[in-house]
Enzyme design. Structure first.
Site, PDB file in Angstrom:
ATOM      1  N   ASP A 154       0.884  -1.307   0.019  1.00  0.00           N
ATOM      2  CA  ASP A 154       0.005   0.119   0.047  1.00  0.00           C
ATOM      3  C   ASP A 154       0.983   1.187  -0.126  1.00  0.00           C
ATOM      4  OD1 ASP A 154      -1.557   2.163   0.496  1.00  0.00           O
ATOM      5  OD2 ASP A 154      -2.231   1.296   2.575  1.00  0.00           O
TER       6      ASP A 154
ATOM      7  N   LYS B 189       2.385  11.425  -3.359  1.00  0.00           N
ATOM      8  CA  LYS B 189       1.519  10.627  -4.090  1.00  0.00           C
ATOM      9  C   LYS B 189       0.315  11.546  -4.775  1.00  0.00           C
ATOM     10  CE  LYS B 189      -2.001   6.751  -3.393  1.00  0.00           C
ATOM     11  NZ  LYS B 189      -2.398   5.706  -2.330  1.00  0.00           N
TER      12      LYS B 189
ATOM     13  N   GLU C 220      -7.547   0.369  -4.501  1.00  0.00           N
ATOM     14  CA  GLU C 220      -7.450   0.253  -2.953  1.00  0.00           C
ATOM     15  C   GLU C 220      -8.656  -0.164  -2.644  1.00  0.00           C
ATOM     16  OE1 GLU C 220      -5.930   4.201  -1.926  1.00  0.00           O
ATOM     17  OE2 GLU C 220      -4.079   3.932  -2.965  1.00  0.00           O
TER      18      GLU C 220
ATOM     19  N   ASP D  89     -13.262   5.163   2.577  1.00  0.00           N
ATOM     20  CA  ASP D  89     -11.940   5.407   2.923  1.00  0.00           C
ATOM     21  C   ASP D  89     -11.728   6.775   3.553  1.00  0.00           C
ATOM     22  OD1 ASP D  89      -9.258   5.703   3.210  1.00  0.00           O
ATOM     23  OD2 ASP D  89      -8.700   4.771   1.329  1.00  0.00           O
TER      24      ASP D  89
END
Ligand code: AMP
Length: 645
Positions: A12, A74, A180, A236
């Site tokens: 991850d 990211k 994800e 999330d």
């Protein structure tokens, strides 16, 4: 000589933290670093002597050297400089992002300038990946060359390719890029069953499949193992980003139906609410402004600690020495905190409704809800998500680890060694709770077909007991100490009541995916608490067999031990009740009768402590109960008379 199979790890690669995981025969597990930390901060800096520093050490640097520390890289992956500028992303970062001119690319490339060293986002991510690769190699004691890496569902082709490039620079063959939310669903075993007996999934590659809505690689059939369709919502909420995805799992294929979110919403906003409150009150009470960066940084850390405490407790005390004659001090309740963060939480809920609308589905079509990200530990978030989807979300796995664990499950499927430990149609070992005296009270017996549910009532043993600890057990043996503890929780805040009066209803519910929900409700007050667990995690088939055999070998002694515990509990209860009755009506009894009962209580208690023959104890208890009948009758008559007057 047989060739050793390549290890494939799941990674991850997160905005804030990155993790590496692997599946062994007990299921997926995180590979911690040498300090025992499971996640490394996705932060990079250069030490004064020019060495690259990654993770916690780099994060510590961020405060003193903000322009030379890169975090949240990211956000830059696969994006052009102009694009980032237009999105306002660059303005929010304390380090320097520059436009790098390349001759081949048809769009401009963003890069980071760290005091003269220029690195592209994939190069920076590669350094983080290399650290994770080394972590895994230390764990396995051999080279790790292959990985599954996760990306957000909304990543486009360029962002996915940049992630793949990062892997390659780090010396990793990226065998698959996985969304994800799909990884999170896989971590819970949703859609994994199609891979029993070691069938590997097809090798089509997500990075080639365009952006959302995209189809995920086949990862097994729908939850429950039947061919068909199921819909999973994945919510999330991390430190700085939020997204919700609706996935459809049809005949082994995950498809992202919709995704919605906000790349600048998360736990940091909640911390800021507490910080703002403190700053405002300090200004009002002490007439000072908290302006220094060092104090602000300390306050941020402190606010986060308070926020976390409020996920567990109903209030927390804030105390800060601001250099005045007395410290700033106040209690903050969970209710107050919930009011403060509610506007942000409601924005996430609005996103959930949008995602449902975009997927053209009503909430009743959602079969499972999976929670990801540290901020999903907040009770208000859980409550609101349950309300919007009409389903209790899955929270059994650590929300910080669930994506990496799912990446490991995908890696295991690709490696062709998917094991069946998670994937049973029946309960492999009985489930129950620890009862008074250390016995195992079984609620669901071994070999019961799933889904299944069982309820039992318990009570307290002590007058005025305000909390009850519930230890969830797995195993065939009769004593708690010989079973496996799966987790525990506490039912707190019970109103004071005499022993035996509270009615605590404990319910075990194992759903079609093998996830266990344990809830405990005190029926008079309505106080409730619960826990969610995946009982099959951490168990091998061999372990299940061993536990079965042990239970048969020890059957006789176990039954005796359990009987003894039950008898001792009953003796403790009956002697206490008798003592209470004696206190109430003893005065009305002839003295010899009264002292005979007192002696009987003492003798029975001593016998309970010293004698381990249940037959003898049972006999003594029966005799005692017979002997105290006149006293009980007297107590009942007295109570009735009191009610008449
Ligand atoms: P992630 O980005 O998924 O690592 O999530 C990090 C965020 O989760 C941070 O804002 C943390 O403060 C928050 N967080 C972690 N644990 C808790 C907790 N127990 N209660 C509330 N927020 C938490």
């Amino acid at each position: 000589m047989t060739e050793r199979k390549d290890i494939i790890v799941g990674i991850d690669l997160g905005t804030t933290n990155s993790l590496v995981a692997y599946c062994d025969e007990t299921g997926p597990r995180i590979i911690a670093d040498e300090q025992g930390d499971s996640c490394i901060p996705s932060v990079l800096t250069f030490s004064p002597d020019g060495q690259v520093v990654i993770g916690c050490a780099a994060k510590a640097h961020a405060v003193e050297n903000p322009t030379a520390t890169v975090f949240s890289v990211k956000r830059l992956m696969g994006k052009g400089y102009e694009e980032l500028l237009a999105e306002g992303e660059i303005a929010q970062l304390p380090y320097t992002v520059i436009k790098r001119v390349t001759d081949s690319a048809d769009r401009d490339v963003a890069a980071v300038d760290l005091n003269g060293s220029v690195l592209t986002p994939p190069e920076i991510s590669a350094l983080i990946l290399r650290q994770l690769k080394q972590q895994a190699e230390t764990y396995f004691g051999r080279e790790v060359r292959k990985a599954v890496i996760t990306v957000p569902a909304y990543f486009d082709d360029a962002q996915r390719q940049a992630t793949r490039d990062a892997g390659q620079i780090a010396g990793l063959d990226v065998v698959r890029i996985v969304n994800e939310p799909t990884a999170a669903a896989l971590a819970y075993g949703l859609g994994v069953r199609g891979h029993l007996n070691g069938t590997a999934g097809p090798s089509d590659d997500l990075s080639l499949m365009g952006h959302c809505p995209s189809t995920e690689p086949a990862s097994g059939s729908a939850s429950g193992g039947q061919a068909g369709e199921s819909v999973v919502a994945v919510y999330d909420l991390g430190g700085g980003t939020f997204d919700v995805s609706v996935l459809r799992l049809t005949d082994g294929v995950y498809e992202v139906l919709s995704t919605h979110g906000n790349t600048h919403l998360g736990g940091d906003d909640f911390d800021r609410q507490i910080m703002n409150l403190v700053q405002r009150e300090v200004r009002e009470q002490f007439g000072v402004d908290i302006a220094s960066p060092a104090i602000r940084q300390a306050l941020r850390h402190f606010a986060e600690q308070i926020k976390m405490r409020l996920s567990r407790d109903s209030s927390a005390v804030l105390e800060i020495d601001i250099g005045a004659s007395e410290p700033y001090r106040r209690t903050i309740t969970r209710e107050e905190f919930e009011t403060m963060i509610s506007p942000w939480v409601e924005r996430t809920i609005a996103s959930c409704s949008r995602a449902l609308a975009d997927a053209r589905l009503g909430p009743e079509r959602i079969d499972q809800v999976v929670m990801v990200g540290g901020s999903t530990r907040i009770p208000l978030v859980r409550r609101r998500v349950e309300e919007v989807f009409g389903r209790r979300p899955y929270t059994a796995l650590n929300p910080d680890e669930v994506v990496a664990l799912g990446a490991a499950v995908q890696a295991d499927i690709l490696g062709g060694s998917r094991r069946d430990t998670l994937l049973l149609d029946v309960i492999p070992l009985s489930l129950g709770i620890e009862t008074m005296g250390g016995a195992m009270g079984k609620l669901i017996l071994r070999n019961t077909r799933i889904p299944c549910q069982a309820t039992e009532r318990f009570s307290t043993f002590v007058d005025g007991q305000s909390s009850v600890k519930i230890n969830v057990l797995q195993g065939e043996r009769e004593l708690a100490r010989d079973c496996r503890s799966l987790g525990e929780f506490e039912l707190r805040g019970l109103p004071p009541m005499p022993a035996g009066i509270p009615k605590i209803r404990v319910t075990f519910l194992v759903d079609e995916n093998g996830i266990l929900n344990v809830s405990a409700v005190e029926e008079r007050s309505g106080i409730e608490a619960g826990i969610q667990i995946i009982p099959a995690h951490g168990l091998t088939a061999a372990e299940v067999r061993r536990m079965e055999i042990e239970s048969i070998e020890h059957a006789r002694e176990d039954m005796t031990a359990h009987w003894l515990i039950d008898l001792r509990n009953q003796i403790a209860f009956d002697t206490q009740k008798t003592e209470d009755m004696l206190a109430k009506v003893g005065e009305q009894m002839p003295a010899p009768e009264r002292s005979a009962v007192t002696t009987a209580i003492a003798e029975l208690r001593t016998l309970a402590e010293t004698c381990s023959d249940p037959r003898r104890l049972q006999q003594a208890l029966d005799d005692f109960d017979r002997q105290t009948v006149p006293l009980a009758e007297r107590a009942i008559t007295a109570t009735l008379r009191a009610m008449d007057t």
